[in-house]
Write a protein that holds these residues in place. Structure first.
Motif: not given
Length: 218
Positions: A36-50
């Motif tokens: 759903q989104s990616f943060d290159p500073d923290t190298v983390t993302c928001v994920v919707q389980p499919a």
């Protein structure tokens, strides 16, 4: 009125089944997901389980439900020995989400070997995202069966390493920032230009008969 053995056994079986359902429905191992989104500073993302989860309603029937968004999910890039392969991570990219056996909070914050701050296990809160798994809807095509490639999804640009040792690069523009040393011959089907001077189209001044040398190219 006495209770029959069958009723007791049936009641125990139902209780065991309910317990097993409860454990398995909260035990997380791996799921496909959608970024759903990616943060290159923290190298983390928001994920919707499919894949949807389920629960049982008042009549003990399974009911489908969407799992919540997973936040602050570390993205796994291939990395080791001081080198990392990175690539853009964009909304809509498919991924595989895997869930840690234990709470990863202290490790994620500090690295090293840590105590789990919470007793939870296989929890939605302790996910890692491996970007790359492909559904049939999103899969790429024309995968080489003869060479390793680093490529764009459409395949118009790629770096290719073959078993023979050959390296092929296909690109609209190849830029090298830094000095270039070649130990061997260079063959070209086109012109080379150095500081605006064409190798094929330049001229020499100061031409005269005898043993004199010409001036540099112009």
């Amino acid at each position: 009125m006495p209770v029959s053995i069958q009723s007791v056994i049936g009641g125990e079986a139902q209780a065991y089944r309910a317990l097993a359902d409860s454990v398995s429905s909260t035990l997380r191992v791996a799921l496909p997901g959608i970024i759903q989104s990616f943060d290159p500073d923290t190298v983390t993302c928001v994920v919707q389980p499919a894949i949807k989860g389920s629960r049982r309603d008042a009549s003990d029937q399974p009911v489908s439900l969407s799992l919540p968004l997973l936040v602050d999910v570390p993205v796994v890039f291939p990395r080791g020995g001081g080198c990392t392969i990175t690539f853009p991570v964009q909304k809509g990219d498919e991924c595989l989400v895997i869930f840690s056996d234990r709470c990863i909070d202290f490790w994620w914050q500090n690295g090293g070997v840590q105590e789990p701050v919470d007793p939870r296990q296989h929890d939605l809160s302790d996910a890692f995202a491996l970007v790359g798994p492909q559904s049939q809807k999103e899969k790429i095509s024309n995968i080489s069966t003869e060479a390793l490639q680093i490529r764009t999804d459409e395949g118009q640009a790629f770096i290719e390493l073959r078993q023979s040792g050959e390296v092929n690069i296909t690109s609209t523009l190849l830029t090298v920032n830094g000095n270039l040393q070649v130990n061997g011959e260079i063959a070209s089907t086109g012109d080379q230009v150095a500081k605006g001077v064409s190798q094929l189209g330049h001229v020499h001044g100061g031409i005269q008969s005898g043993s004199s040398y010409t001036k540099g190219p112009q």
